[in-house]
Motif scaffolding. Structure first.
Motif, PDB file in Angstrom:
ATOM      1  N   ALA A 198       0.839  -1.196   0.000  1.00  0.00           N
ATOM      2  CA  ALA A 198       0.000   0.000   0.000  1.00  0.00           C
ATOM      3  C   ALA A 198       0.878   1.252   0.000  1.00  0.00           C
ATOM      4  CB  ALA A 198      -0.917   0.005   1.210  1.00  0.00           C
ATOM      5  N   GLY A 199       0.486   2.220  -0.822  1.00  0.00           N
ATOM      6  CA  GLY A 199       1.272   3.431  -0.976  1.00  0.00           C
ATOM      7  C   GLY A 199       2.269   3.373  -2.103  1.00  0.00           C
ATOM      8  N   SER A 255     -12.827   6.964  -7.894  1.00  0.00           N
ATOM      9  CA  SER A 255     -12.004   6.291  -6.894  1.00  0.00           C
ATOM     10  C   SER A 255     -10.505   6.362  -7.198  1.00  0.00           C
ATOM     11  CB  SER A 255     -12.424   4.827  -6.761  1.00  0.00           C
ATOM     12  OG  SER A 255     -12.298   4.166  -8.005  1.00  0.00           O
ATOM     13  N   ARG A 290      -4.718   9.760  -8.381  1.00  0.00           N
ATOM     14  CA  ARG A 290      -3.739   8.702  -8.076  1.00  0.00           C
ATOM     15  C   ARG A 290      -3.275   7.975  -9.347  1.00  0.00           C
ATOM     16  NH1 ARG A 290      -5.214   4.395  -5.199  1.00  0.00           N
ATOM     17  NH2 ARG A 290      -7.411   4.441  -5.850  1.00  0.00           N
ATOM     18  N   SER A 339       0.126   5.733  -5.166  1.00  0.00           N
ATOM     19  CA  SER A 339      -0.614   5.720  -3.894  1.00  0.00           C
ATOM     20  C   SER A 339      -1.629   4.575  -3.870  1.00  0.00           C
ATOM     21  CB  SER A 339      -1.328   7.066  -3.684  1.00  0.00           C
ATOM     22  OG  SER A 339      -0.403   8.130  -3.694  1.00  0.00           O
ATOM     23  N   LYS A 378      -3.884   1.426  -3.017  1.00  0.00           N
ATOM     24  CA  LYS A 378      -4.605   1.015  -1.820  1.00  0.00           C
ATOM     25  C   LYS A 378      -4.998  -0.456  -1.942  1.00  0.00           C
ATOM     26  CE  LYS A 378      -6.757   5.602  -1.546  1.00  0.00           C
ATOM     27  NZ  LYS A 378      -8.059   6.334  -1.517  1.00  0.00           N
ATOM     28  N   PRO A 379      -5.224  -1.127  -0.823  1.00  0.00           N
ATOM     29  CA  PRO A 379      -5.661  -2.533  -0.902  1.00  0.00           C
ATOM     30  C   PRO A 379      -6.919  -2.711  -1.752  1.00  0.00           C
ATOM     31  CG  PRO A 379      -4.952  -2.034   1.324  1.00  0.00           C
ATOM     32  CD  PRO A 379      -4.931  -0.734   0.570  1.00  0.00           C
ATOM     33  N   GLU A 380      -7.796  -1.727  -1.751  1.00  0.00           N
ATOM     34  CA  GLU A 380      -9.024  -1.835  -2.546  1.00  0.00           C
ATOM     35  C   GLU A 380      -8.791  -1.694  -4.041  1.00  0.00           C
ATOM     36  OE1 GLU A 380      -8.471   0.194   0.079  1.00  0.00           O
ATOM     37  OE2 GLU A 380      -9.492   2.136  -0.194  1.00  0.00           O
ATOM     38  N   ASP A 381      -7.560  -1.398  -4.439  1.00  0.00           N
ATOM     39  CA  ASP A 381      -7.212  -1.404  -5.864  1.00  0.00           C
ATOM     40  C   ASP A 381      -6.874  -2.813  -6.350  1.00  0.00           C
ATOM     41  OD1 ASP A 381      -5.465   1.658  -5.288  1.00  0.00           O
ATOM     42  OD2 ASP A 381      -7.421   1.426  -6.274  1.00  0.00           O
ATOM     43  N   SER A 430      -1.647  -4.626   2.513  1.00  0.00           N
ATOM     44  CA  SER A 430      -1.783  -3.566   3.519  1.00  0.00           C
ATOM     45  C   SER A 430      -0.649  -3.619   4.519  1.00  0.00           C
ATOM     46  CB  SER A 430      -3.120  -3.714   4.241  1.00  0.00           C
ATOM     47  OG  SER A 430      -3.234  -4.994   4.812  1.00  0.00           O
TER      48      SER A 430
END
Length: 120
Positions: free
Chosen positions: A14-15, A62, A66, A84, A86-89, A120
């Motif tokens: 993440a990130g 969403s 980014r 950037s 995210k886990p939801e990506d 994450s």
């Protein structure tokens, strides 16, 4: 025969960042809109970003700010720079292109999909 070949998926924290590429090959004549979609397990594909032949872009809310979509018309390639993350990506990402050939006319083509996993 037109093919879209994707590359660049993988595992990232993440990130972090990843860059996806999708190259069209074969009897291409003219490529119109190109885009990236993603699909979560058990869900329909959703648009992530699109880019017209004139470089007009649009993004899912969403990913705005980014992700950046771009294309190199000389290489028949579309890119998706993902920052950037995210886990939801986490999803399977597919490229899509509207391609006109003399033999087949205008058709929609899809890449084979590439898995992006964000830990994450």
């Amino acid at each position: 025969q037109v093919q879209l070949v994707e590359s660049g998926g993988g595992l990232v924290q993440a990130g972090g960042s990843l860059r996806l590429s999708c190259a069209a090959s074969g009897s291409t004549f003219r490529i119109g809109v190109m885009g990236w979609y993603r699909q979560y397990p058990g869900k329909q594909r959703e648009l992530v970003a699109g880019i017209s032949s004139g470089d007009r872009t649009n993004y899912a809310d969403s990913v705005k700010g980014r992700f950046t979509i771009s294309r190199d018309n000389a290489k028949n390639t579309v890119y998706l720079q993902m920052n950037s993350l995210k886990p939801e990506d986490t999803a399977v990402y597919y490229c899509n292109a509207e391609i006109f050939t003399v033999v087949s006319g205008l058709n929609d083509y899809w890449g084979q999909g590439t898995l992006v996993t964000v830990s994450s």
